[in-house]
Design a protein around this motif. Structure first.
Motif, PDB file in Angstrom:
ATOM      1  N   UNK A  34       0.837  -1.211   0.000  1.00  0.00           N
ATOM      2  CA  UNK A  34       0.000   0.000   0.000  1.00  0.00           C
ATOM      3  C   UNK A  34       0.866   1.252   0.000  1.00  0.00           C
ATOM      4  N   UNK A  35       0.492   2.193  -0.845  1.00  0.00           N
ATOM      5  CA  UNK A  35       1.150   3.498  -0.879  1.00  0.00           C
ATOM      6  C   UNK A  35       0.167   4.534  -1.425  1.00  0.00           C
ATOM      7  N   UNK A  36       0.455   5.776  -1.154  1.00  0.00           N
ATOM      8  CA  UNK A  36      -0.394   6.859  -1.649  1.00  0.00           C
ATOM      9  C   UNK A  36      -0.020   7.134  -3.099  1.00  0.00           C
ATOM     10  N   UNK A  37      -1.001   6.982  -3.988  1.00  0.00           N
ATOM     11  CA  UNK A  37      -0.779   7.298  -5.405  1.00  0.00           C
ATOM     12  C   UNK A  37      -0.782   8.801  -5.615  1.00  0.00           C
ATOM     13  N   UNK A  38      -1.693   9.483  -4.936  1.00  0.00           N
ATOM     14  CA  UNK A  38      -1.780  10.932  -5.046  1.00  0.00           C
ATOM     15  C   UNK A  38      -2.668  11.499  -3.963  1.00  0.00           C
ATOM     16  N   UNK A  39      -2.587  12.816  -3.794  1.00  0.00           N
ATOM     17  CA  UNK A  39      -3.399  13.480  -2.782  1.00  0.00           C
ATOM     18  C   UNK A  39      -3.639  14.927  -3.191  1.00  0.00           C
ATOM     19  N   UNK A  40      -4.625  15.520  -2.578  1.00  0.00           N
ATOM     20  CA  UNK A  40      -4.952  16.916  -2.851  1.00  0.00           C
ATOM     21  C   UNK A  40      -6.090  17.356  -1.963  1.00  0.00           C
ATOM     22  N   UNK A  41      -6.563  18.555  -2.207  1.00  0.00           N
ATOM     23  CA  UNK A  41      -7.642  19.073  -1.375  1.00  0.00           C
ATOM     24  C   UNK A  41      -8.848  19.444  -2.221  1.00  0.00           C
ATOM     25  N   UNK A  42     -10.006  19.402  -1.579  1.00  0.00           N
ATOM     26  CA  UNK A  42     -11.242  19.829  -2.224  1.00  0.00           C
ATOM     27  C   UNK A  42     -11.648  21.157  -1.610  1.00  0.00           C
ATOM     28  N   UNK A  43     -12.022  22.084  -2.471  1.00  0.00           N
ATOM     29  CA  UNK A  43     -12.466  23.408  -2.040  1.00  0.00           C
ATOM     30  C   UNK A  43     -13.804  23.719  -2.675  1.00  0.00           C
ATOM     31  N   UNK A  44     -14.579  24.530  -1.990  1.00  0.00           N
ATOM     32  CA  UNK A  44     -15.832  25.039  -2.534  1.00  0.00           C
ATOM     33  C   UNK A  44     -15.896  26.511  -2.182  1.00  0.00           C
ATOM     34  N   UNK A  45     -16.012  27.358  -3.210  1.00  0.00           N
ATOM     35  CA  UNK A  45     -16.017  28.816  -3.026  1.00  0.00           C
ATOM     36  C   UNK A  45     -14.828  29.280  -2.190  1.00  0.00           C
ATOM     37  N   UNK A  46     -13.681  28.654  -2.420  1.00  0.00           N
ATOM     38  CA  UNK A  46     -12.454  29.033  -1.734  1.00  0.00           C
ATOM     39  C   UNK A  46     -12.277  28.424  -0.359  1.00  0.00           C
ATOM     40  N   UNK A  47     -13.284  27.747   0.164  1.00  0.00           N
ATOM     41  CA  UNK A  47     -13.186  27.132   1.487  1.00  0.00           C
ATOM     42  C   UNK A  47     -12.676  25.697   1.360  1.00  0.00           C
ATOM     43  N   UNK A  48     -11.687  25.363   2.164  1.00  0.00           N
ATOM     44  CA  UNK A  48     -11.184  23.988   2.179  1.00  0.00           C
ATOM     45  C   UNK A  48     -12.215  23.090   2.835  1.00  0.00           C
ATOM     46  N   UNK A  54      -5.498   8.961  -2.294  1.00  0.00           N
ATOM     47  CA  UNK A  54      -5.851   7.686  -2.914  1.00  0.00           C
ATOM     48  C   UNK A  54      -4.727   6.695  -2.636  1.00  0.00           C
ATOM     49  N   UNK A  55      -5.086   5.631  -1.932  1.00  0.00           N
ATOM     50  CA  UNK A  55      -4.147   4.572  -1.579  1.00  0.00           C
ATOM     51  C   UNK A  55      -4.354   3.388  -2.508  1.00  0.00           C
ATOM     52  N   UNK A  56      -3.266   2.827  -2.989  1.00  0.00           N
ATOM     53  CA  UNK A  56      -3.307   1.647  -3.854  1.00  0.00           C
ATOM     54  C   UNK A  56      -2.267   0.638  -3.370  1.00  0.00           C
ATOM     55  N   UNK A  57      -2.462  -0.617  -3.767  1.00  0.00           N
ATOM     56  CA  UNK A  57      -1.483  -1.647  -3.448  1.00  0.00           C
ATOM     57  C   UNK A  57      -0.366  -1.654  -4.476  1.00  0.00           C
ATOM     58  N   UNK A  62      -6.206   0.195 -10.149  1.00  0.00           N
ATOM     59  CA  UNK A  62      -6.983  -0.606 -11.095  1.00  0.00           C
ATOM     60  C   UNK A  62      -8.362  -0.806 -10.495  1.00  0.00           C
ATOM     61  N   UNK A  63      -9.374  -0.788 -11.334  1.00  0.00           N
ATOM     62  CA  UNK A  63     -10.736  -0.958 -10.836  1.00  0.00           C
ATOM     63  C   UNK A  63     -11.008  -2.387 -10.372  1.00  0.00           C
ATOM     64  N   UNK A  64     -10.166  -3.344 -10.779  1.00  0.00           N
ATOM     65  CA  UNK A  64     -10.361  -4.723 -10.350  1.00  0.00           C
ATOM     66  C   UNK A  64      -9.447  -5.095  -9.184  1.00  0.00           C
ATOM     67  N   UNK A  65      -8.910  -4.096  -8.496  1.00  0.00           N
ATOM     68  CA  UNK A  65      -8.046  -4.317  -7.340  1.00  0.00           C
ATOM     69  C   UNK A  65      -8.503  -3.398  -6.208  1.00  0.00           C
ATOM     70  N   UNK A  66      -8.247  -3.791  -4.964  1.00  0.00           N
ATOM     71  CA  UNK A  66      -8.613  -2.913  -3.853  1.00  0.00           C
ATOM     72  C   UNK A  66      -7.880  -1.580  -3.933  1.00  0.00           C
ATOM     73  N   UNK A  67      -8.582  -0.525  -3.587  1.00  0.00           N
ATOM     74  CA  UNK A  67      -7.974   0.787  -3.380  1.00  0.00           C
ATOM     75  C   UNK A  67      -8.761   1.486  -2.298  1.00  0.00           C
ATOM     76  N   UNK A  68      -8.175   2.510  -1.729  1.00  0.00           N
ATOM     77  CA  UNK A  68      -8.817   3.219  -0.628  1.00  0.00           C
ATOM     78  C   UNK A  68      -8.726   4.723  -0.858  1.00  0.00           C
ATOM     79  N   UNK A  69      -9.814   5.404  -0.562  1.00  0.00           N
ATOM     80  CA  UNK A  69      -9.863   6.857  -0.650  1.00  0.00           C
ATOM     81  C   UNK A  69     -10.053   7.388   0.765  1.00  0.00           C
TER      82      UNK A  69
END
Length: 175
Positions: A34-48, A54-57, A62-69
């Motif tokens: 398991x490792x982090x494939x990528x990360x970021x933030x979600x904002x709405x109208x400038x508010x975090x 996204x964690x993957x093995x 892959x959609x046919x493998x476990x992943x975690x958000x």
């Protein structure tokens, strides 16, 4: 004074960096590497709203493998807000008809808690099975429906997502 300045810079850097929540132990057992494939933030109208990772093995995303958000919230949200927002996005992306969305609403109400600022929800894609949800490292429930899992994770990972920059970051496609 110099020590205070160093401390303030360190705090500012920590607050600016994406939060990389750790995975619950039962999730780690689903795949190796398991490792982090990528990360970021979600904002709405400038508010975090939240930090996402996204964690993957070892097999990668892959959609046919476990992943975690993992979503670490920067403000509190009620269960009702999380449920209605998820359903709205699943409907917008064409993931289900009204009858199916009604069933999924009941499932989401069962597995989603209210969240406070600083708390983490982890959704785990279980291929062919559905999804499992963890709040603060504890299992809050599973939804045994592969179509639900596809529609739910599409909120962030589908090319038609409302948060395309976050999608790119999660998939490791943007810095």
């Amino acid at each position: 004074m110099r020590g205070l300045a160093s401390f303030l810079v360190a705090v500012a850097l920590a607050l600016a960096a994406p939060v990389a929540a750790s995975l619950p132990e039962p999730v780690k057992a689903l795949a190796s590497g398991w490792h982090t494939l990528g990360s970021g933030e979600a904002r709405f109208l400038g508010l975090r709203l939240y930090e996402a990772a996204l964690w993957v093995g070892a097999q990668g995303y892959r959609e046919d493998a476990p992943f975690a958000l993992a979503l670490t919230y920067t403000r509190g949200f009620s269960r009702d807000t999380l449920v209605s927002t998820s359903l709205d996005e699943m409907r917008r992306l064409g993931g289900a008809d009204d009858a199916r969305l009604g069933r999924w609403k009941a499932e989401l109400e069962r597995v989603f808690p209210d969240v406070a600022a600083g708390e983490t929800l982890v959704g785990v894609h279980l291929p062919g099975r559905g999804a499992a949800f963890y709040h603060q490292g504890r299992l809050s429930g599973e939804v045994a429906d592969p179509a639900f899992a596809r529609a739910f994770f599409a909120i962030w990972l589908d090319s038609r997502t409302r948060v395309p920059a976050l999608r790119s970051r999660l998939l490791g496609q943007a810095s």
